[in-house]
Design an enzyme around this catalytic site. Sequence first.
Site, mmCIF file in Angstrom:
data_model
loop_
_atom_site.group_PDB
_atom_site.id
_atom_site.type_symbol
_atom_site.label_atom_id
_atom_site.label_comp_id
_atom_site.label_asym_id
_atom_site.label_seq_id
_atom_site.Cartn_x
_atom_site.Cartn_y
_atom_site.Cartn_z
ATOM 1 N N ARG A 125 29.059 17.404 -36.147
ATOM 2 C CA ARG A 125 29.933 17.847 -35.064
ATOM 3 C C ARG A 125 29.295 18.126 -33.824
ATOM 4 N NH1 ARG A 125 32.792 20.266 -39.310
ATOM 5 N NH2 ARG A 125 34.483 19.190 -39.772
ATOM 6 N N LYS A 147 28.300 10.158 -20.615
ATOM 7 C CA LYS A 147 29.333 9.113 -21.450
ATOM 8 C C LYS A 147 28.409 8.487 -22.502
ATOM 9 C CE LYS A 147 32.696 7.819 -17.558
ATOM 10 N NZ LYS A 147 32.798 6.620 -16.805
ATOM 11 N N GLU A 189 22.677 -0.975 -9.170
ATOM 12 C CA GLU A 189 23.346 0.225 -9.420
ATOM 13 C C GLU A 189 22.582 1.169 -8.291
ATOM 14 O OE1 GLU A 189 25.910 0.439 -11.259
ATOM 15 O OE2 GLU A 189 25.528 -0.703 -13.039
ATOM 16 N N LYS A 231 24.324 10.468 -8.325
ATOM 17 C CA LYS A 231 25.208 10.181 -9.835
ATOM 18 C C LYS A 231 25.253 11.853 -10.162
ATOM 19 C CE LYS A 231 26.673 8.629 -13.653
ATOM 20 N NZ LYS A 231 26.795 7.478 -14.692
ATOM 21 N N GLU A 241 35.784 12.160 -15.190
ATOM 22 C CA GLU A 241 36.704 11.119 -14.417
ATOM 23 C C GLU A 241 37.961 11.405 -14.199
ATOM 24 O OE1 GLU A 241 34.654 7.235 -14.983
ATOM 25 O OE2 GLU A 241 36.580 6.123 -14.371
ATOM 26 N N ARG A 245 34.627 10.515 -9.767
ATOM 27 C CA ARG A 245 33.859 9.732 -10.447
ATOM 28 C C ARG A 245 34.187 8.342 -10.686
ATOM 29 N NH1 ARG A 245 30.788 11.678 -16.188
ATOM 30 N NH2 ARG A 245 29.442 9.874 -16.524
ATOM 31 N N ASN A 249 32.821 3.233 -9.986
ATOM 32 C CA ASN A 249 33.091 1.832 -10.382
ATOM 33 C C ASN A 249 33.282 0.889 -9.289
ATOM 34 O OD1 ASN A 249 33.548 2.568 -13.099
ATOM 35 N ND2 ASN A 249 35.491 3.784 -12.678
ATOM 36 N N HIS A 252 32.888 -2.597 -9.991
ATOM 37 C CA HIS A 252 32.797 -2.801 -11.553
ATOM 38 C C HIS A 252 33.907 -3.407 -11.906
ATOM 39 C CE1 HIS A 252 28.893 -0.711 -11.635
ATOM 40 N NE2 HIS A 252 29.149 -0.557 -12.676
ATOM 41 N N HIS A 256 33.172 -6.385 -14.551
ATOM 42 C CA HIS A 256 33.544 -6.526 -15.881
ATOM 43 C C HIS A 256 34.292 -7.617 -16.370
ATOM 44 C CE1 HIS A 256 33.524 -1.558 -16.040
ATOM 45 N NE2 HIS A 256 32.323 -2.264 -16.396
ATOM 46 N N HIS A 270 24.487 -7.012 -16.830
ATOM 47 C CA HIS A 270 25.547 -6.174 -16.268
ATOM 48 C C HIS A 270 25.126 -5.633 -14.916
ATOM 49 C CE1 HIS A 270 28.187 -2.816 -15.672
ATOM 50 N NE2 HIS A 270 27.140 -1.843 -15.186
HETATM 51 N N1 LIG Z 1 26.736 5.530 -20.371
HETATM 52 C C1 LIG Z 1 27.066 5.467 -19.238
HETATM 53 O O1 LIG Z 1 27.432 6.101 -18.262
HETATM 54 C C2 LIG Z 1 26.669 3.903 -18.665
HETATM 55 C C3 LIG Z 1 26.736 3.374 -17.399
HETATM 56 C C4 LIG Z 1 26.154 2.193 -17.146
HETATM 57 C C5 LIG Z 1 25.909 1.332 -18.238
HETATM 58 N N2 LIG Z 1 25.817 1.764 -19.587
HETATM 59 C C6 LIG Z 1 25.601 0.769 -20.480
HETATM 60 O O2 LIG Z 1 24.123 0.379 -20.585
HETATM 61 C C7 LIG Z 1 23.913 -0.673 -21.351
HETATM 62 C C8 LIG Z 1 22.931 -1.458 -20.544
HETATM 63 O O3 LIG Z 1 21.725 -0.747 -20.446
HETATM 64 P P1 LIG Z 1 20.350 -1.513 -19.859
HETATM 65 O O4 LIG Z 1 20.431 -2.316 -18.659
HETATM 66 O O5 LIG Z 1 19.210 -0.230 -19.946
HETATM 67 O O6 LIG Z 1 20.160 -2.496 -21.075
HETATM 68 P P2 LIG Z 1 19.233 -2.229 -22.374
HETATM 69 O O7 LIG Z 1 19.337 -1.108 -22.967
HETATM 70 O O8 LIG Z 1 19.866 -3.440 -23.104
HETATM 71 O O9 LIG Z 1 17.861 -2.687 -22.093
HETATM 72 C C9 LIG Z 1 17.406 -4.007 -21.495
HETATM 73 C C10 LIG Z 1 16.215 -4.721 -22.009
HETATM 74 O O10 LIG Z 1 14.978 -3.882 -21.794
HETATM 75 C C11 LIG Z 1 14.277 -3.560 -22.826
HETATM 76 N N3 LIG Z 1 13.462 -2.441 -22.629
HETATM 77 C C12 LIG Z 1 13.955 -1.203 -22.049
HETATM 78 N N4 LIG Z 1 13.038 -0.370 -21.475
HETATM 79 C C13 LIG Z 1 12.044 -1.283 -21.539
HETATM 80 C C14 LIG Z 1 10.920 -0.950 -20.801
HETATM 81 N N5 LIG Z 1 10.227 0.054 -20.389
HETATM 82 N N6 LIG Z 1 9.855 -2.081 -21.065
HETATM 83 C C15 LIG Z 1 10.067 -3.143 -21.487
HETATM 84 N N7 LIG Z 1 11.241 -3.408 -22.222
HETATM 85 C C16 LIG Z 1 12.371 -2.500 -22.122
HETATM 86 C C17 LIG Z 1 15.264 -3.312 -23.865
HETATM 87 O O11 LIG Z 1 14.766 -3.378 -25.208
HETATM 88 C C18 LIG Z 1 16.083 -4.609 -23.694
HETATM 89 O O12 LIG Z 1 15.677 -5.614 -24.315
HETATM 90 C C19 LIG Z 1 25.320 -1.454 -21.385
HETATM 91 O O13 LIG Z 1 25.739 -1.445 -22.651
HETATM 92 C C20 LIG Z 1 26.169 -0.663 -20.647
HETATM 93 O O14 LIG Z 1 27.358 -0.422 -21.193
HETATM 94 C C21 LIG Z 1 26.322 3.067 -19.798
HETATM 95 ZN ZN LIG Z 2 27.371 -0.194 -14.100
#
Ligand SMILES: NC(=O)c1ccc[n+]([C@@H]2O[C@H](COP(=O)([O-])OP(=O)(O)OC[C@H]3O[C@@H](n4cnc5c(N)ncnc54)[C@H](O)[C@@H]3O)[C@@H](O)[C@H]2O)c1
Ligand SMILES: [Zn+2]
Length: 371
Positions: A125, A147, A189, A231, A241, A245, A249, A252, A256, A270
Amino acid sequence: MNDGATVRVELGSRAYDVVVGPGLLARGGELLAPLLRRPEVVVVTDRNLERQGHLARLQQALAAGGIAQQSVVLPPGEATKSMAQLDELLDRILALGIERSTAIVALGGGVIGDLAGFAAAILLRGLDLVQIPTTLLAQVDSAIGGKTGINSRHGKNLIGAFHQPRLVLADAEVLATLPPRELRAGYAEVVKYGLIDRPDFFAWLEAEGHRVLAAEPAALARAVVESCRAKAAVVAADEREGGARALLNLGHTFAHALERVTGYGDELLHGEAVACGLVLAFALSVRLGLCPQTDLERVRRHIAAAGLPASRRAIRAEGFATDALLEAFAHDKKVEGGQPRFVLVRGIGRAFTGATVEPAALRDLLDAPDP
Ligand SMILES: NC(=O)c1ccc[n+]([C@@H]2O[C@H](COP(=O)([O-])OP(=O)(O)OC[C@H]3O[C@@H](n4cnc5c(N)ncnc54)[C@H](O)[C@@H]3O)[C@@H](O)[C@H]2O)c1
Ligand SMILES: [Zn+2]
């Protein structure tokens, strides 16, 4: 400032710090120790972080700080944000014999942060969570704000929870091993924050953004700190949101749809989709008579100069069928009453929400060869 800063996310009794700067991983033990209820953590990470030596560096630092740790290493990539991987992760963490006072440390990009964060939200929990974001995107966006979640076959991020971390450590040095394409995607971003309500920051990016993209430490640190401030301010004003917040988007709804049509794969990251989406949001705003054309031109020029797609044809030479994009809008999590919601702009740094967009105006924009 060159060395980073600490940004506070003001959420009353759940307020926390985002610490930005070099060498934070190596100080992990010292930084985490005061927050932990018991000196015991489970680190969740992916194979790329392990291969690059970041996991070992963190493990060493935790040991030096007297913190017992065990780790779970998952496959990298968006597919890891699945129910099957969540199930496996929960099982592996429970098998370690955790207690209510054990903390989860998410060491990775947004995928690991979202998945491990969700696991922390629901295990026993709710366990304490520390985010150690390792991509630019995660440092400026996903690790802050609480999130968490996974994808469903019905769409992205449809299963999740709000679960704020106790601490976020954004170590600038970790970004040194990030592939340049991932750095650029995260930069989209960063640009977004300037376009929402920080026109001076956008002007700074126009002048110095190439240094950020070249991973020059001082420029990168400034971009990360400014973005974290942006942020944090939005999250503090509107944690779940209800209003402000939603400004985050910007670009976005388009992003998306583009991601959905391209299948969330390697063709379009993304952040790349966001880059194109930002240009489209400005183009739509120009068409609606809200935004000067010159501002659209500045945005388009900056996105292209950053090596990001400023048009749909920069993603796919043949472009995208209007009907496919319109169909994709219907699946957006942010759809209300069947209508996609758009963040529009009156200019650079002047984003707003709540406007309705006539379907015909949207179709006209998407039918036009380029925004
Ligand atoms: N929670 C939120 O508010 C929020 C906001 C925006 C995006 N997201 C989510 O985030 C995700 C995308 O995140 P991302 O762009 O970080 O992608 P990711 O986590 O897939 O990382 C991208 C790639 O880089 C590699 N990597 C990470 N750090 C590294 C480093 N320091 N050195 C070498 N390689 C490294 C990872 O293994 C992966 O292959 C999506 O699923 C998206 O939905 C969430
Ligand atoms: Zn984004």
